[in-house]
Write a protein that holds these residues in place. Structure first.
Motif, PDB file in Angstrom:
ATOM      1  N   THR A   1       1.273  -2.011  -6.029  1.00 16.31           N
ATOM      2  CA  THR A   1       0.642  -2.904  -7.002  1.00 16.31           C
ATOM      3  C   THR A   1       0.295  -2.167  -8.294  1.00 16.31           C
ATOM      4  O   THR A   1      -0.275  -2.768  -9.208  1.00 16.31           O
ATOM      5  CB  THR A   1      -0.649  -3.507  -6.410  1.00 16.31           C
ATOM      6  OG1 THR A   1      -1.606  -2.461  -6.180  1.00 16.31           O
ATOM      7  CG2 THR A   1      -0.360  -4.219  -5.095  1.00 16.31           C
ATOM      8  N   GLY A   2       0.602  -0.877  -8.360  1.00 20.24           N
ATOM      9  CA  GLY A   2       0.278  -0.095  -9.546  1.00 20.24           C
ATOM     10  C   GLY A   2      -1.105   0.506  -9.537  1.00 20.24           C
ATOM     11  O   GLY A   2      -1.527   1.132 -10.516  1.00 20.24           O
ATOM     12  N   LYS A   3      -1.822   0.363  -8.433  1.00 16.01           N
ATOM     13  CA  LYS A   3      -3.175   0.889  -8.322  1.00 16.01           C
ATOM     14  C   LYS A   3      -3.152   2.254  -7.627  1.00 16.01           C
ATOM     15  O   LYS A   3      -2.257   2.541  -6.834  1.00 16.01           O
ATOM     16  CB  LYS A   3      -4.062  -0.071  -7.531  1.00 16.01           C
ATOM     17  CG  LYS A   3      -4.226  -1.445  -8.162  1.00 16.01           C
ATOM     18  CD  LYS A   3      -5.088  -2.332  -7.277  1.00 16.01           C
ATOM     19  CE  LYS A   3      -5.253  -3.714  -7.897  1.00 16.01           C
ATOM     20  NZ  LYS A   3      -6.077  -4.606  -7.032  1.00 16.01           N
ATOM     21  N   PRO A   4      -4.150   3.090  -7.903  1.00 14.65           N
ATOM     22  CA  PRO A   4      -4.228   4.371  -7.179  1.00 14.65           C
ATOM     23  C   PRO A   4      -4.600   4.133  -5.720  1.00 14.65           C
ATOM     24  O   PRO A   4      -5.281   3.156  -5.387  1.00 14.65           O
ATOM     25  CB  PRO A   4      -5.323   5.137  -7.923  1.00 14.65           C
ATOM     26  CG  PRO A   4      -6.165   4.080  -8.565  1.00 14.65           C
ATOM     27  CD  PRO A   4      -5.226   2.960  -8.913  1.00 14.65           C
TER      28      PRO A   4
ATOM     29  N   THR B   1       0.448   6.011  -7.385  1.00 13.11           N
ATOM     30  CA  THR B   1       0.236   4.562  -7.447  1.00 13.11           C
ATOM     31  C   THR B   1       0.901   3.905  -6.252  1.00 13.11           C
ATOM     32  O   THR B   1       1.921   4.387  -5.738  1.00 13.11           O
ATOM     33  CB  THR B   1       0.834   3.962  -8.740  1.00 13.11           C
ATOM     34  OG1 THR B   1       2.234   4.282  -8.803  1.00 13.11           O
ATOM     35  CG2 THR B   1       0.133   4.499  -9.975  1.00 13.11           C
ATOM     36  N   ASP B   2       0.315   2.792  -5.803  1.00 18.18           N
ATOM     37  CA  ASP B   2       0.924   2.044  -4.712  1.00 18.18           C
ATOM     38  C   ASP B   2       1.824   0.954  -5.282  1.00 18.18           C
ATOM     39  O   ASP B   2       2.126   0.937  -6.480  1.00 18.18           O
ATOM     40  CB  ASP B   2      -0.148   1.475  -3.777  1.00 18.18           C
ATOM     41  CG  ASP B   2      -1.089   0.498  -4.483  1.00 18.18           C
ATOM     42  OD1 ASP B   2      -0.737  -0.003  -5.574  1.00 18.18           O
ATOM     43  OD2 ASP B   2      -2.176   0.221  -3.943  1.00 18.18           O
TER      44      ASP B   2
ATOM     45  N   SER C   1      -6.436   4.681  -1.994  1.00 21.56           N
ATOM     46  CA  SER C   1      -7.830   4.916  -1.615  1.00 21.56           C
ATOM     47  C   SER C   1      -8.081   6.399  -1.406  1.00 21.56           C
ATOM     48  O   SER C   1      -7.148   7.208  -1.271  1.00 21.56           O
ATOM     49  CB  SER C   1      -8.162   4.157  -0.331  1.00 21.56           C
ATOM     50  OG  SER C   1      -7.444   4.707   0.770  1.00 21.56           O
TER      51      SER C   1
ATOM     52  N   ARG D   1      -5.127  11.475  -7.243  1.00 24.29           N
ATOM     53  CA  ARG D   1      -5.096  10.015  -7.302  1.00 24.29           C
ATOM     54  C   ARG D   1      -4.592   9.520  -8.659  1.00 24.29           C
ATOM     55  O   ARG D   1      -4.002   8.438  -8.750  1.00 24.29           O
ATOM     56  CB  ARG D   1      -6.491   9.436  -7.029  1.00 24.29           C
ATOM     57  CG  ARG D   1      -6.952   9.564  -5.588  1.00 24.29           C
ATOM     58  CD  ARG D   1      -8.247   8.833  -5.373  1.00 24.29           C
ATOM     59  NE  ARG D   1      -8.062   7.384  -5.466  1.00 24.29           N
ATOM     60  CZ  ARG D   1      -9.053   6.521  -5.691  1.00 24.29           C
ATOM     61  NH1 ARG D   1     -10.283   6.974  -5.902  1.00 24.29           N
ATOM     62  NH2 ARG D   1      -8.819   5.238  -5.733  1.00 24.29           N
ATOM     63  N   ARG D   2      -4.806  10.312  -9.693  1.00 20.73           N
ATOM     64  CA  ARG D   2      -4.384   9.874 -11.036  1.00 20.73           C
ATOM     65  C   ARG D   2      -2.870   9.864 -11.190  1.00 20.73           C
ATOM     66  O   ARG D   2      -2.346   9.187 -12.073  1.00 20.73           O
ATOM     67  CB  ARG D   2      -5.001  10.781 -12.099  1.00 20.73           C
ATOM     68  CG  ARG D   2      -6.528  10.728 -12.154  1.00 20.73           C
ATOM     69  CD  ARG D   2      -7.064  11.450 -13.393  1.00 20.73           C
ATOM     70  NE  ARG D   2      -8.507  11.639 -13.283  1.00 20.73           N
ATOM     71  CZ  ARG D   2      -9.094  12.785 -12.986  1.00 20.73           C
ATOM     72  NH1 ARG D   2      -8.358  13.858 -12.768  1.00 20.73           N
ATOM     73  NH2 ARG D   2     -10.407  12.883 -12.921  1.00 20.73           N
TER      74      ARG D   2
ATOM     75  N   GLU E   1       0.811  -1.216   0.000  1.00 24.31           N
ATOM     76  CA  GLU E   1       0.000   0.000   0.000  1.00 24.31           C
ATOM     77  C   GLU E   1       0.843   1.264   0.000  1.00 24.31           C
ATOM     78  O   GLU E   1       0.304   2.362  -0.184  1.00 24.31           O
ATOM     79  CB  GLU E   1      -0.926   0.009   1.224  1.00 24.31           C
ATOM     80  CG  GLU E   1      -1.962  -1.104   1.230  1.00 24.31           C
ATOM     81  CD  GLU E   1      -2.768  -1.120   2.522  1.00 24.31           C
ATOM     82  OE1 GLU E   1      -2.369  -0.402   3.472  1.00 24.31           O
ATOM     83  OE2 GLU E   1      -3.777  -1.837   2.587  1.00 24.31           O
TER      84      GLU E   1
END
Length: 330
Positions: free
Chosen positions: A209-212, A206-207, A214, A202-203, A144
């Motif tokens: 895992t490559g996801k934005p 990235t964490d 929360s 948020r755009r 995270e």
């Protein structure tokens, strides 16, 4: 008898790692369930068992000297052991407010560790400046952790936070920081985001895992500079002396806007979170000052880290006895 030689596979030590984290890594390296490692070493661990009783057998199994293991894991350090080299400034793991967080995933990789590492840490370690990762509030596992290269103000706030600790004393910044977060985010809940600041931020984040991240974590990172500034203001004595002299907190309210914490801030009623905090702050200091007991003082304002040694007649630089008048106006 526990083994007097190392287990077949040992693991590198990591600074301020928790005991449970180290045991998990050592067990996994030797293909053992984590709950079977201590029984294998004939170590019985209960709530009443002093942790230092299994320092030597664990050090032997890990293939390190007991003193080295003691300095790596804060649980082996007595909070009063200020005479041990390397102990001063280390997190006190016995506090009920002690913080455990995943270590920076890039720092652990540099150390040759591929498994997750959990560390004892202090409230001011929210960003790894070396690797530009958010490792603080809101992070529960290493994946995270967010790359905050695109948030230079948040990186600067990490340095600002460290400077505040040096200026006002760790005890007082630590005492103010969680309350500053609560106050500020209560204010934010009452305001809108007309420029879609959070979605835009948020755009670019990235964490692992490559996801934005929360929404809540983005909120924490974006407004961290304001929270740190507010914590420094609350930790200082400047507003306290002015409140005592004038009988009101106008100067403190004005500084919220002057320091760009919250522009145009004016408390509208006594239920405002800052006004409530001020009332509680005065009340707590008066109670502690009335009793004049070091035990009560440390209970209300605990030290976050092991302090440096002092001479018997030497005053504690971080002790503040309350000079407040019992009544004031908001």
């Amino acid at each position: 008898m526990p083994p007097l030689q190392p287990l077949p596979r040992t693991v590198p030590l990591f600074h301020n790692e928790t005991l449970d984290s180290f045991l998990r890594r050592l067990a996994a390296a030797n293909h053992l369930p984590a709950d079977q490692l201590l029984p294998l070493l004939e170590i019985r661990r209960t709530k009443k068992t002093p942790v230092n009783t299994f320092l030597e057998p664990l050090a032997a199994a890990a293939g390190v000297r007991p003193g080295t293991l003691e300095l790596a894991l804060p649980e082996f350090l007595d909070a009063d052991a200020v005479d041990k080299p390397g102990a001063i400034g280390r997190p006190r793991s016995t506090l009920h407010t002690a913080i455990q967080r995943p270590a920076c995933r890039r720092c652990t990789h540099v150390a040759g560790i591929t498994m997750p590492v959990t560390c004892w840490t202090t409230h001011d370690r929210n960003a790894c400046l070396r690797h530009r990762l958010w490792i603080g509030d809101g992070i529960t596992n290493a994946d995270e952790q967010v790359d905050i290269s695109g948030l230079p103000d948040t990186l600067r706030a990490q340095r600002h936070h460290r400077n505040l600790v040096a200026r006002h004393g760790r005890r007082w910044v630590r005492n103010a920081y969680p309350d500053a977060r609560k106050i500020y985010f209560t204010w934010l809940q009452q305001t809108a985001d007309p420029f879609d600041l959070l979605d835009t931020t948020r755009r670019i984040l990235t964490d692992g895992t490559g996801k934005p991240p929360s929404h809540d974590l983005t909120l924490t990172m974006v407004f961290h500079p304001q929270v740190v500034t507010l914590a420094g203001l609350l930790a200082s004595r400047a507003w306290e002396h002015r409140a005592v002299a004038t009988g009101h907190v106008t100067w403190l309210v004005g500084q919220i806007t002057v320091r760009n914490i919250l522009l145009g801030y004016v408390p509208k009623e006594r239920t405002d979170p800052l006004i409530q905090w001020v009332e509680q702050h005065f009340s707590t200091h008066r109670f502690v000052a009335f009793h004049r007991s070091p035990r009560i003082y440390d209970a209300f304002f605990p030290r976050e880290t092991i302090p440096p040694p002092r001479q018997p007649d030497e005053a504690d630089a971080e002790t503040r006895w309350s000079p407040f008048h019992p009544y004031y106006r908001c």
